[in-house]
Design a protein around this motif. Structure first.
Motif, PDB file in Angstrom:
ATOM      1  N   PRO A   1       0.803  -1.232   0.000  1.00  0.00           N
ATOM      2  CA  PRO A   1       0.000   0.000   0.000  1.00  0.00           C
ATOM      3  C   PRO A   1       0.834   1.281   0.000  1.00  0.00           C
ATOM      4  CG  PRO A   1      -0.847  -1.535   1.636  1.00  0.00           C
ATOM      5  CD  PRO A   1       0.445  -2.107   1.123  1.00  0.00           C
ATOM      6  N   CYS A   2       2.100   1.202   0.398  1.00  0.00           N
ATOM      7  CA  CYS A   2       2.927   2.402   0.495  1.00  0.00           C
ATOM      8  C   CYS A   2       3.312   2.975  -0.859  1.00  0.00           C
ATOM      9  CB  CYS A   2       4.185   2.131   1.324  1.00  0.00           C
ATOM     10  SG  CYS A   2       5.471   1.203   0.455  1.00  0.00           S
ATOM     11  N   GLY A   3       3.059   2.250  -1.934  1.00  0.00           N
ATOM     12  CA  GLY A   3       3.346   2.757  -3.270  1.00  0.00           C
ATOM     13  C   GLY A   3       4.787   2.587  -3.717  1.00  0.00           C
ATOM     14  N   SER A   4       5.546   1.766  -3.028  1.00  0.00           N
ATOM     15  CA  SER A   4       6.954   1.565  -3.384  1.00  0.00           C
ATOM     16  C   SER A   4       7.126   0.798  -4.695  1.00  0.00           C
ATOM     17  CB  SER A   4       7.674   0.801  -2.268  1.00  0.00           C
ATOM     18  OG  SER A   4       7.179  -0.532  -2.194  1.00  0.00           O
ATOM     19  N   GLY A   5       6.080   0.075  -5.096  1.00  0.00           N
ATOM     20  CA  GLY A   5       6.185  -0.776  -6.270  1.00  0.00           C
ATOM     21  C   GLY A   5       6.668  -2.177  -5.929  1.00  0.00           C
TER      22      GLY A   5
ATOM     23  N   TYR B   1       2.693   4.623   6.964  1.00  0.00           N
ATOM     24  CA  TYR B   1       1.572   4.881   6.060  1.00  0.00           C
ATOM     25  C   TYR B   1       0.760   3.593   5.861  1.00  0.00           C
ATOM     26  CZ  TYR B   1      -1.168   5.578   1.884  1.00  0.00           C
ATOM     27  OH  TYR B   1      -2.218   5.611   0.995  1.00  0.00           O
ATOM     28  N   THR B   2       1.453   2.484   5.600  1.00  0.00           N
ATOM     29  CA  THR B   2       0.776   1.198   5.421  1.00  0.00           C
ATOM     30  C   THR B   2      -0.005   0.824   6.676  1.00  0.00           C
ATOM     31  OG1 THR B   2       2.386   0.463   3.790  1.00  0.00           O
ATOM     32  CG2 THR B   2       1.136  -1.259   4.924  1.00  0.00           C
ATOM     33  N   ALA B   3       0.565   1.107   7.844  1.00  0.00           N
ATOM     34  CA  ALA B   3      -0.138   0.825   9.103  1.00  0.00           C
ATOM     35  C   ALA B   3      -1.409   1.663   9.215  1.00  0.00           C
ATOM     36  CB  ALA B   3       0.780   1.088  10.292  1.00  0.00           C
ATOM     37  N   PHE B   4      -1.368   2.911   8.783  1.00  0.00           N
ATOM     38  CA  PHE B   4      -2.577   3.738   8.783  1.00  0.00           C
ATOM     39  C   PHE B   4      -3.614   3.161   7.822  1.00  0.00           C
ATOM     40  CE2 PHE B   4      -0.143   7.236  10.800  1.00  0.00           C
ATOM     41  CZ  PHE B   4      -1.060   7.594  11.765  1.00  0.00           C
ATOM     42  N   VAL B   5      -3.175   2.723   6.645  1.00  0.00           N
ATOM     43  CA  VAL B   5      -4.091   2.115   5.665  1.00  0.00           C
ATOM     44  C   VAL B   5      -4.781   0.896   6.265  1.00  0.00           C
ATOM     45  CG1 VAL B   5      -4.192   0.838   3.473  1.00  0.00           C
ATOM     46  CG2 VAL B   5      -2.882   2.961   3.611  1.00  0.00           C
ATOM     47  N   GLN B   6      -4.023   0.073   6.997  1.00  0.00           N
ATOM     48  CA  GLN B   6      -4.533  -1.186   7.526  1.00  0.00           C
ATOM     49  C   GLN B   6      -5.123  -1.084   8.931  1.00  0.00           C
ATOM     50  OE1 GLN B   6      -1.120  -3.767   7.268  1.00  0.00           O
ATOM     51  NE2 GLN B   6      -1.407  -4.114   5.078  1.00  0.00           N
ATOM     52  N   GLY B   7      -5.016   0.084   9.558  1.00  0.00           N
ATOM     53  CA  GLY B   7      -5.505   0.223  10.928  1.00  0.00           C
ATOM     54  C   GLY B   7      -4.651  -0.517  11.939  1.00  0.00           C
ATOM     55  N   HIS B   8      -3.380  -0.636  11.659  1.00  0.00           N
ATOM     56  CA  HIS B   8      -2.429  -1.380  12.492  1.00  0.00           C
ATOM     57  C   HIS B   8      -1.867  -0.441  13.568  1.00  0.00           C
ATOM     58  CE1 HIS B   8       0.839  -3.941  13.678  1.00  0.00           C
ATOM     59  NE2 HIS B   8       0.667  -4.784  12.677  1.00  0.00           N
ATOM     60  N   THR B   9      -2.671  -0.142  14.588  1.00  0.00           N
ATOM     61  CA  THR B   9      -2.276   0.833  15.608  1.00  0.00           C
ATOM     62  C   THR B   9      -1.100   0.362  16.460  1.00  0.00           C
ATOM     63  OG1 THR B   9      -3.987   0.015  17.105  1.00  0.00           O
ATOM     64  CG2 THR B   9      -4.542   1.933  15.744  1.00  0.00           C
ATOM     65  N   ALA B  10      -0.928  -0.943  16.628  1.00  0.00           N
ATOM     66  CA  ALA B  10       0.200  -1.442  17.428  1.00  0.00           C
ATOM     67  C   ALA B  10       1.526  -0.993  16.820  1.00  0.00           C
ATOM     68  CB  ALA B  10       0.143  -2.963  17.546  1.00  0.00           C
TER      69      ALA B  10
END
Length: 164
Positions: A13-17, A45-54
């Protein structure tokens, strides 16, 4: 020759390719520390996309970390563009990553332009703080016409959904 049943690696999701399982997943799972401030920014950023608050809390420096985070209070993030990276490399202890993130909240575009500061202590990178900047909406790529599919993902036309 690959068979038709071969699964294509999921894009990060971070767009790195890169594929998620070799990009942000090892950092999010805690198996591998982020090697650079840029890598930590992408994983956050990926954690925000996935709701990975830990991961968000674990990667936030204790001196500025909030007690809790509400993953439900976040936009639906749809893209990340890194604008500038200063230091934050393998031999650095401080770094800056400027980025533009785009998303949706209640069918309204959200543009987050931030200059984030990172610090490395005992070999681990942490998010320290960020300063938001006014986002230039013309650089985000979100331009929805009345007859385009609604960016909220409803499968309806924009004019019959969020464009009302």
């Amino acid at each position: 020759m690959a068979s038709d049943t071969t699964e294509t690696a999921q894009a990060c999701p971070c767009g790195s390719g890169r594929a998620y399982d070799v990009c942000c997943e090892p950092v999010l799972s805690g198996r591998t520390p982020a090697a650079t401030a840029k890598a930590l920014m992408r994983s956050r950023y990926t954690a925000f996309v996935q709701g990975h608050t830990a991961h968000l809390l674990r990667s936030w420096h204790p001196s500025t970390r909030p007690a809790t985070l509400d993953a439900d209070d976040q936009p639906v993030w749809q893209g990340l563009t890194l604008l500038r990276v200063e230091a934050g490399g393998l031999d650095d202890d401080h770094g800056i990553v400027e980025f533009l993130a785009i998303g949706l909240t209640k069918c309204r575009p959200v543009h987050l332009h931030e200059v984030s500061r990172f610090i490395r202590e005992m070999g681990q990178w942490f998010y320290l703080a960020g300063e938001t900047r006014p986002a230039d909406r013309d650089t985000t790529g979100i331009k929805t016409g009345r007859n385009d599919p609604c960016p909220c993902g409803s499968s309806r036309k924009y004019k019959k959904c969020c464009g009302q």
